[in-house]
Motif scaffolding. Structure first.
Motif, mmCIF file in Angstrom:
data_model
loop_
_atom_site.group_PDB
_atom_site.id
_atom_site.type_symbol
_atom_site.label_atom_id
_atom_site.label_comp_id
_atom_site.label_asym_id
_atom_site.label_seq_id
_atom_site.Cartn_x
_atom_site.Cartn_y
_atom_site.Cartn_z
ATOM 1 N N VAL A 151 -6.340 2.495 1.479
ATOM 2 C CA VAL A 151 -5.635 1.697 0.476
ATOM 3 C C VAL A 151 -5.450 2.584 -0.751
ATOM 4 O O VAL A 151 -6.421 3.070 -1.328
ATOM 5 N N PHE A 152 -4.194 2.784 -1.141
ATOM 6 C CA PHE A 152 -3.870 3.732 -2.211
ATOM 7 C C PHE A 152 -3.728 3.035 -3.564
ATOM 8 O O PHE A 152 -3.471 1.837 -3.651
ATOM 9 N N GLN A 153 -3.841 3.842 -4.607
ATOM 10 C CA GLN A 153 -3.632 3.381 -5.983
ATOM 11 C C GLN A 153 -2.217 2.832 -6.173
ATOM 12 O O GLN A 153 -2.001 1.866 -6.888
ATOM 13 N N SER A 154 -1.242 3.453 -5.492
ATOM 14 C CA SER A 154 0.164 3.092 -5.699
ATOM 15 C C SER A 154 0.664 1.991 -4.755
ATOM 16 O O SER A 154 1.858 1.709 -4.710
ATOM 17 N N TYR A 155 -0.254 1.409 -3.969
ATOM 18 C CA TYR A 155 0.050 0.345 -2.992
ATOM 19 C C TYR A 155 0.792 0.884 -1.768
ATOM 20 O O TYR A 155 0.482 0.510 -0.648
ATOM 21 N N ALA A 156 1.794 1.761 -1.963
ATOM 22 C CA ALA A 156 2.541 2.387 -0.854
ATOM 23 C C ALA A 156 3.102 1.365 0.120
ATOM 24 O O ALA A 156 2.981 1.518 1.338
ATOM 25 N N LEU A 157 3.739 0.316 -0.409
ATOM 26 C CA LEU A 157 4.373 -0.689 0.451
ATOM 27 C C LEU A 157 5.824 -0.296 0.716
ATOM 28 O O LEU A 157 6.464 0.368 -0.099
ATOM 29 N N TYR A 158 6.340 -0.742 1.849
ATOM 30 C CA TYR A 158 7.750 -0.489 2.179
ATOM 31 C C TYR A 158 8.613 -1.534 1.471
ATOM 32 O O TYR A 158 8.511 -2.729 1.759
ATOM 33 N N PRO A 159 9.471 -1.108 0.528
ATOM 34 C CA PRO A 159 10.211 -2.069 -0.304
ATOM 35 C C PRO A 159 11.219 -2.917 0.461
ATOM 36 O O PRO A 159 11.555 -4.016 0.030
ATOM 37 N N ASN A 160 11.714 -2.412 1.595
ATOM 38 C CA ASN A 160 12.738 -3.141 2.351
ATOM 39 C C ASN A 160 12.138 -4.118 3.369
ATOM 40 O O ASN A 160 12.861 -4.814 4.073
ATOM 41 N N MET A 161 10.808 -4.154 3.452
ATOM 42 C CA MET A 161 10.141 -5.040 4.412
ATOM 43 C C MET A 161 9.503 -6.221 3.697
ATOM 44 O O MET A 161 9.090 -6.114 2.536
ATOM 45 N N ALA A 165 -5.586 -5.394 8.815
ATOM 46 C CA ALA A 165 -4.973 -5.801 10.084
ATOM 47 C C ALA A 165 -5.268 -4.803 11.194
ATOM 48 O O ALA A 165 -5.289 -5.159 12.372
ATOM 49 N N ARG A 166 -5.547 -3.566 10.843
ATOM 50 C CA ARG A 166 -5.769 -2.539 11.851
ATOM 51 C C ARG A 166 -7.160 -2.593 12.462
ATOM 52 O O ARG A 166 -7.401 -2.034 13.518
ATOM 53 N N ARG A 167 -8.131 -3.211 11.763
ATOM 54 C CA ARG A 167 -9.525 -3.255 12.209
ATOM 55 C C ARG A 167 -10.050 -1.859 12.573
ATOM 56 O O ARG A 167 -10.511 -1.628 13.696
ATOM 57 N N PRO A 168 -9.984 -0.917 11.652
ATOM 58 C CA PRO A 168 -10.434 0.441 11.947
ATOM 59 C C PRO A 168 -11.961 0.560 11.838
ATOM 60 O O PRO A 168 -12.648 -0.397 11.484
ATOM 61 N N LYS A 169 -12.468 1.758 12.071
ATOM 62 C CA LYS A 169 -13.905 2.001 11.942
ATOM 63 C C LYS A 169 -14.334 2.048 10.478
ATOM 64 O O LYS A 169 -15.474 1.736 10.141
ATOM 65 N N MET A 170 -13.417 2.470 9.617
ATOM 66 C CA MET A 170 -13.783 2.709 8.228
ATOM 67 C C MET A 170 -12.584 2.487 7.312
ATOM 68 O O MET A 170 -11.448 2.739 7.700
ATOM 69 N N TYR A 171 -12.883 1.998 6.093
ATOM 70 C CA TYR A 171 -11.832 1.807 5.081
ATOM 71 C C TYR A 171 -12.056 2.775 3.927
ATOM 72 O O TYR A 171 -13.184 2.963 3.459
ATOM 73 N N LEU A 172 -10.969 3.376 3.464
ATOM 74 C CA LEU A 172 -11.000 4.257 2.304
ATOM 75 C C LEU A 172 -10.132 3.647 1.207
ATOM 76 O O LEU A 172 -8.970 3.325 1.450
ATOM 77 N N PHE A 173 -10.701 3.485 0.026
ATOM 78 C CA PHE A 173 -9.977 2.933 -1.123
ATOM 79 C C PHE A 173 -9.880 4.009 -2.196
ATOM 80 O O PHE A 173 -10.904 4.488 -2.685
ATOM 81 N N ASP A 174 -8.663 4.396 -2.566
ATOM 82 C CA ASP A 174 -8.468 5.441 -3.573
ATOM 83 C C ASP A 174 -7.975 4.824 -4.880
ATOM 84 O O ASP A 174 -6.788 4.550 -5.048
#
Length: 369
Positions: free
Chosen positions: A80-90, A149-158
């Motif tokens: 999860v990034f500081q800038s959110y990094a969402l796709y604006p057209n979705m 939603a991905r249910r990964p092994k680990m979450y990274l928050f920047d």
């Protein structure tokens, strides 16, 4: 969920060494926060864990598997990034499910996962909106939802909350803590905000100049800082550092201060001062250990009254910060708001040294470890 082992990780750009041998190990389900000032290397370390930066030396293990040179997609992590990094057209729903779609997850499963995450983050009513129609806090929730939603092994928050206003930052901090308690996930979280670190972490790694200065629980970092940097960085207001002369008194060792009158303060580990008699050291004392006179502390072993001159008062609602100056050091004292003090007043305060620490003023290292 997974554990994480970072062994002697170094990162160089030419001759410039950004990470200088980082060693950290965290257990499955632990919440680790990397904290430090800008340029200390915390984001570089985060990117190295994610696989976005290639390390120069050392290795990184996730769940017992060496992933030092594995690509980001093979590490089973979500970021999860500081800038959110969402796709604006979705739409929100499409943003959350995009990663699942890339992994060829069937549509029915994707929809179930979007519904689950939306309920968890309370964004079900936003699923048809696009990022431009959302507030900063809502965008951050969507970014978190995409990772969840991905249910990964680990979450990274920047630094995920640094773009939010103060009130929203507090609210999102609480949401992230609830989320961790609910899911029990392994989280590595980068921030420069020491309040975020204290309130969220199971353990904190305090970084400076590419090195871990101290790794411990929030309370260990606060009560037992490894050096002057850690002591000054963690805590709001920061720990006071007061020049004090080591003296011998009644067969033991103590600290002499020049306030409005000379005062000698007992120290809980007097033996640590024995080789410094006559020298000036830095006394580390948290603001809450310098207060207005309190009856329940009268006669306590490590409590001494001393007069100070008030320079500034800062009402904060629940308490008032009284700022004075002792031997050219600005000192913050925490008092009850009912205790009347005005700039220029000479007032009596209690100095409680039961949790005091001392530092060498030249090396900045602890003398009483």
């Amino acid at each position: 969920m997974a554990n994480l082992v970072i062994e002697n990780v170094k990162k160089r750009y030419g001759q410039n060494e950004i990470l200088k041998g980082i060693n950290i190990s965290i257990e499955t389900g632990e919440f680790l926060i990397l904290v430090g000032p800008s340029g200390c290397g915390k984001s570089t370390l985060m990117n190295s864990i994610a696989g976005l930066e290639e390390v120069s030396d050392g290795r990184i293990m996730i769940d017992g598997q060496d992933v030092t040179f594995a690509s980001p997609k093979d590490r089973d992590i979500a970021m999860v990034f500081q800038s959110y990094a969402l796709y604006p057209n979705m739409t929100v729903a499409e943003n959350i499910s995009f990663g699942l779609e890339m992994r060829k997850v069937p549509k029915e499963e994707r929809e179930k996962e979007v519904t689950r995450v939306a309920e968890m983050l309370q964004i079900g009513h936003l699923l048809k909106r696009k990022p431009a129609q959302l507030s900063g806090g809502q965008r951050q929730r969507v970014a978190m939802g995409r990772a969840l939603a991905r249910r990964p092994k680990m979450y990274l928050f920047d630094e995920p909350l640094s773009n939010l206003d103060a009130k929203l930052r507090v609210e999102m901090r609480t949401e992230i803590k609830k989320l961790h308690q609910k899911l029990g996930t392994t989280i590595v979280y980068v921030t420069h905000d020491q309040i975020e670190a204290m309130t969220l972490a199971d353990r904190i790694a305090v970084m400076k100049d590419g090195e871990v200065q101290q790794l411990g629980t929030p309370q260990e970092i606060y009560d037992d800082p490894a050096n002057l940097f850690v002591a000054g960085f963690m805590g709001s207001p920061a720990m006071n550092f007061i020049p004090a002369k080591v003296v011998q008194q009644n067969g033991t060792y103590a600290l002499s201060l020049e306030t409005k009158s000379n005062v000698v303060l007992p120290f809980p580990k007097p033996g640590a001062l024995s080789s410094h008699v006559g020298n000036t050291v830095l006394l580390g004392l948290r603001p809450e250990m310098i207060t207005e006179p309190q009856p329940h502390k009268e006669g306590a072993t490590f409590v001494v009254k001393a007069d100070i001159e008030v320079e500034v008062t800062e009402p904060m609602g629940a308490d008032t910060m009284i700022i004075t100056r002792i031997q050219d050091a600005e000192v913050n004292c925490r008092s009850n708001p009912a205790y009347s003090a005005q700039p220029g007043d000479v007032i009596s305060m209690m100095f409680d040294t039961s949790k005091a620490v001392v530092f060498d003023k030249d090396t900045e290292e602890r003398l009483d470890k």
